[in-house]
Scaffold this active site. Structure first.
Site, PDB file in Angstrom:
ATOM      1  N   GLN A 157       0.545  -1.306  -0.341  1.00 24.72           N
ATOM      2  CA  GLN A 157      -0.035   0.139   0.004  1.00 24.72           C
ATOM      3  C   GLN A 157       0.524   0.737  -0.281  1.00 24.72           C
ATOM      4  O   GLN A 157       0.335   1.538  -0.760  1.00 24.72           O
ATOM      5  CB  GLN A 157      -0.762  -0.312   1.112  1.00 24.72           C
ATOM      6  CG  GLN A 157      -2.107   1.135   1.673  1.00 24.72           C
ATOM      7  CD  GLN A 157      -2.842   0.724  -0.036  1.00 24.72           C
ATOM      8  OE1 GLN A 157      -3.246  -1.045  -0.607  1.00 24.72           O
ATOM      9  NE2 GLN A 157      -2.919   1.406  -0.897  1.00 24.72           N
TER      10      GLN A 157
ATOM     11  N   HIS B   6       2.298   3.137  -3.528  1.00 22.56           N
ATOM     12  CA  HIS B   6       1.687   3.544  -4.316  1.00 22.56           C
ATOM     13  C   HIS B   6       1.970   4.952  -4.326  1.00 22.56           C
ATOM     14  O   HIS B   6       2.205   5.653  -4.960  1.00 22.56           O
ATOM     15  CB  HIS B   6      -0.019   3.131  -3.742  1.00 22.56           C
ATOM     16  CG  HIS B   6      -0.371   2.956  -4.430  1.00 22.56           C
ATOM     17  ND1 HIS B   6      -0.705   2.422  -5.614  1.00 22.56           N
ATOM     18  CD2 HIS B   6      -1.223   1.058  -3.545  1.00 22.56           C
ATOM     19  CE1 HIS B   6      -1.138   0.922  -6.038  1.00 22.56           C
ATOM     20  NE2 HIS B   6      -1.736   0.492  -4.384  1.00 22.56           N
TER      21      HIS B   6
ATOM     22  N   GLU C 203     -10.642   1.380   3.135  1.00 24.05           N
ATOM     23  CA  GLU C 203     -10.821   1.167   1.851  1.00 24.05           C
ATOM     24  C   GLU C 203     -10.791  -0.108   1.402  1.00 24.05           C
ATOM     25  O   GLU C 203     -11.413  -1.177   0.663  1.00 24.05           O
ATOM     26  CB  GLU C 203      -9.755   2.082   0.956  1.00 24.05           C
ATOM     27  CG  GLU C 203      -9.740   1.809  -0.915  1.00 24.05           C
ATOM     28  CD  GLU C 203      -8.757   1.551  -1.102  1.00 24.05           C
ATOM     29  OE1 GLU C 203      -8.087   3.037  -0.926  1.00 24.05           O
ATOM     30  OE2 GLU C 203      -8.812   2.156  -2.592  1.00 24.05           O
ATOM     31  N   HIS C 204      -9.402  -0.859   1.978  1.00 23.39           N
ATOM     32  CA  HIS C 204      -8.531  -2.122   1.789  1.00 23.39           C
ATOM     33  C   HIS C 204      -8.720  -2.627   3.714  1.00 23.39           C
ATOM     34  O   HIS C 204      -7.797  -1.988   3.993  1.00 23.39           O
ATOM     35  CB  HIS C 204      -7.704  -2.399   1.597  1.00 23.39           C
ATOM     36  CG  HIS C 204      -7.469  -2.054  -0.071  1.00 23.39           C
ATOM     37  ND1 HIS C 204      -6.688  -1.062  -0.484  1.00 23.39           N
ATOM     38  CD2 HIS C 204      -7.617  -2.586  -0.989  1.00 23.39           C
ATOM     39  CE1 HIS C 204      -7.285  -1.075  -1.500  1.00 23.39           C
ATOM     40  NE2 HIS C 204      -7.320  -1.731  -2.168  1.00 23.39           N
TER      41      HIS C 204
ATOM     42  N   ASP D  53      -6.107  -6.612  -6.124  1.00 23.08           N
ATOM     43  CA  ASP D  53      -6.102  -5.364  -6.789  1.00 23.08           C
ATOM     44  C   ASP D  53      -6.294  -5.429  -8.478  1.00 23.08           C
ATOM     45  O   ASP D  53      -6.419  -5.068  -9.139  1.00 23.08           O
ATOM     46  CB  ASP D  53      -4.882  -4.530  -5.993  1.00 23.08           C
ATOM     47  CG  ASP D  53      -5.123  -4.333  -5.510  1.00 23.08           C
ATOM     48  OD1 ASP D  53      -5.632  -3.995  -4.683  1.00 23.08           O
ATOM     49  OD2 ASP D  53      -3.266  -4.113  -4.921  1.00 23.08           O
TER      50      ASP D  53
ATOM     51  N   HIS E  96     -53.446  18.121  -7.946  1.00 20.33           N
ATOM     52  CA  HIS E  96     -53.161  16.606  -7.738  1.00 20.33           C
ATOM     53  C   HIS E  96     -54.956  16.043  -7.911  1.00 20.33           C
ATOM     54  O   HIS E  96     -54.983  14.474  -7.627  1.00 20.33           O
ATOM     55  CB  HIS E  96     -52.517  15.892  -6.736  1.00 20.33           C
ATOM     56  CG  HIS E  96     -51.203  17.039  -6.753  1.00 20.33           C
ATOM     57  ND1 HIS E  96     -50.860  17.876  -7.352  1.00 20.33           N
ATOM     58  CD2 HIS E  96     -49.985  15.515  -6.926  1.00 20.33           C
ATOM     59  CE1 HIS E  96     -49.272  18.016  -7.372  1.00 20.33           C
ATOM     60  NE2 HIS E  96     -48.652  16.965  -7.041  1.00 20.33           N
TER      61      HIS E  96
END
Lengths: 422, 422
Positions: free
Chosen positions: B250, B253, B318-319, B352, B411
């Site tokens: 991770q 990145h 996220e993960h 991934d 209506h």
């Protein structure tokens, strides 16, 4: 009501993005709420709603008084509408699932309700108990634990009895007397009185819409609502008096509302135009409806059914009525519409109040990519990945090859280290 | 890697809303593209990507050359990953449904794919064929007819061969050499070369994220992506070397990426911290990974499993990796996470690249209210309402009662007129 040929007409609308002034006003309100909390809410409610409040939250006593003030028959109808809405939305529930492989792998998707949501209910001079039901029931069906409502108070600081009863019938315990962008700010950032929520839903005016877009990312939002619209497709079997009544029911909302009829019958076009004028005369909201019909009302004459269907998909209307001899036969050709009302009985108000489907719908052509408010808005999904030992042995080298193709060596090594030790 | 007690730590992150300067830059780029079309795209691509292009669209010849330049084994692995991704996403397909009543009423929900989508694929110096597969395959499974990709070109005007092959394998025929906010502008407003789309998906940098928020409403968007994150929960059965490798995958990145380990074992914490230092040494992207670990890497020691789970739901990562002796037993307690990786084999890179679930996931705590990219993002629903004659007769007065409660007489009359004539 004006009649024109559909062919060559420019009919697509686009959602208003607001003016720079509106946007700056919204950002300023959001910042004020973020920084000053309740103090800002009291001040802004005084300024915009003319109400001097002591407390932002509706009390149990106010709810009891609301019940006492309403006709029993009205309460019963609210309950019946709530039951219908609940029954429909229960069909939308999605289940978690897994799929397994012989190599030991388990893949799947977990469905979880949101923890907390804030439902905006327009208010002020008007009262929309139906919007309370439509906003809160799908959340409750989804399993959301905390459902809060915000709605602007009247100048005397009160909230309409019907709104309070609808909220209570939906099982909502948190009702705040806050309107506009300041309600969005309170739900997003939280204040002394209002705990923040995870998602904000419900339609509002342009300030509410812009505020929702502004806070999107910090919280979730459902959609950005524009003015309401109806588009009716009618063939020669349709009754002009019904069509006119349905067009006017849209037009009475506000001057920005859009009412469009597309028909292959010149006679239906002409008769409906006359009926609109005739029925308009005795409407209590005549002024609004007339202004709306003049600004945004059109009857288009289509040469063919196909031309009419293409126009519908071009507009992607919020509400679509199909009044033709075999309405279901056209369903497969309708690509974009928030709600599709089929046949002569299916007047829009049937769906607005009672049938069960949601009346919070994508407007301004956003039905091209958005759906009615529903249970989907109150759940989210998580992927599930449990990789098998055999699977890792078989696929490991392929995975690290892809990682290296992207230049991500640490990704590749996270796989390699596991293969080395197996 | 720093180790600290979980108790009392502030761990929740919030999605960056961008600075005022970034926002103004994005608005200016969007306006430029809206007004000048292709001219703006050529100019901005020269400015930001250093590429002088003659044509914005990738040609068939470029795609043929891409295939010729890639190893056959790499092409095969891309194909196998694509097949896995397709198989998983097919499970997400939702069907239209109806429900009928004896009173003649038919209610339901129609599922329709979007007409057109634009998939943003980050690029420039790096190449992410996996992002092409993850963005386009769910759209293709959903039945979207027109799928276009935009990705920034390299300075020589080319696009990475692996990206082109991945696009072609996903059946995408429109690939544009456009990056950043200008790609979002092109997809939203359309230019001479790029037809507008109905929805824009895919992660990008802060400019892409802000541009997507800006155009939301004119087009649909999937989510607003922030920096990538992993959170691992490990008990005493976890292997520190694996944990360290996953944290580093991770961290490589970018510096903004977040890597968090929560463990109930002091030994696992200490060993993992040492392993991170050891493994970091030989990484090609050591500088980035180290900066990320120093800024955003933490090992938390939890007193109990419950404390750890609460922290996970607070972060909504996220993960999420769960490396414990019975990982599935914890699944019911996980409320918020983009993807949940269970067990020692389920290293994040498995998901991934290859397993099948999507790698475009909600970041920065937005898993509280958002889901992984999936087929849901490429369909929308329309409500179906066909009211029965008996139903209208039975319910009509109740519907007009609710309409009048809201002060909407037109209506009510749209219903009444039908009752009068029945």
């Amino acid at each position: 009501m004006k009649i024109q040929q559909l062919k060559g007409a420019r009919i697509r609308k686009q959602l208003s993005q607001g003016t720079n002034e509106q946007r700056e006003a919204v950002i300023s309100i959001l910042n004020q709420v973020k920084e000053q909390g309740d103090t800002a809410l009291f001040e802004l409610t005084g300024k915009f709603d003319g109400a001097q409040l002591d407390d932002l939250k509706v009390t149990d006593v106010e709810i009891e008084k609301a019940y006492a003030s309403l006709d029993v028959e009205v309460i019963d109808v609210i309950r019946e509408a709530a039951a219908n809405i609940k029954a429909y939305h229960k069909k939308q529930i999605q289940e978690s699932w897994i799929t397994t492989k012989k190599d030991g792998t388990v893949l799947g998707q977990k469905v979880t309700p949101l923890d907390s949501v804030g439902v905006y209910v327009p208010g002020g001079t008007a009262a929309y108990p139906s919007s309370v039901l439509m906003g809160t029931i799908p959340a409750s069906v989804a399993g959301v634990e905390r459902i809060a409502i915000a709605t602007p108070p009247r100048a005397d600081g009160s909230i309409s009895a019907s709104v309070l009863v609808a909220a209570n019938e939906s099982g909502v315990s948190e009702i705040y007397k806050i309107g506009g962008a300041q309600a969005v700010g309170a739900f997003t950032f939280g204040t002394e009185s209002v705990a923040p929520v995870d998602k904000i839903v419900g339609p509002g005016n342009i300030y509410v819409a812009l505020a929702k877009r502004e806070v999107f990312g910090i919280v979730g939002i459902d959609m950005i609502a524009g003015p309401s619209e109806i588009m009716i497709y009618a063939d020669e079997t349709a009754k002009p008096a019904y069509l006119a009544a349905d067009l006017l029911s849209q037009a009475e909302h506000d001057q920005m509302a859009t009412s469009i009829l597309v028909t292959t019958s010149i006679e239906v076009a002409e008769e409906t135009s006359k009926e609109v004028i005739r029925q308009l005369e005795s409407l209590p909201r005549k002024e609004i409806a007339e202004a709306s019909i003049i600004s945004n009302g059109v009857i288009y004459i289509a040469n063919t059914e196909e031309e009419a269907i293409n126009a519908i998909n071009e507009v992607a209307p919020e509400h679509l009525e199909i009044v033709a001899h075999e309405p279901f036969e056209l369903l497969g050709q309708i690509k974009h519409a928030g709600a599709i009302f089929l046949g002569k009985n299916s007047s829009e108000p049937v769906g607005d109040y009672f049938a069960g489907p949601n009346h919070v719908l994508p407007t301004s052509g956003t039905a091209r990519f958005s759906s009615p408010l529903g249970v989907d808005d109150f759940i989210k999904k998580s992927s599930i990945i449990s990789y098998g030992t055999d699977a890792l042995y078989n696929d490991g080298r392929k995975i690290s090859k892809l990682a290296r193709l992207e230049g991500l060596e640490a990704h590749a090594r996270a796989i390699d280290i596991r293969l080395e030790e197996e």
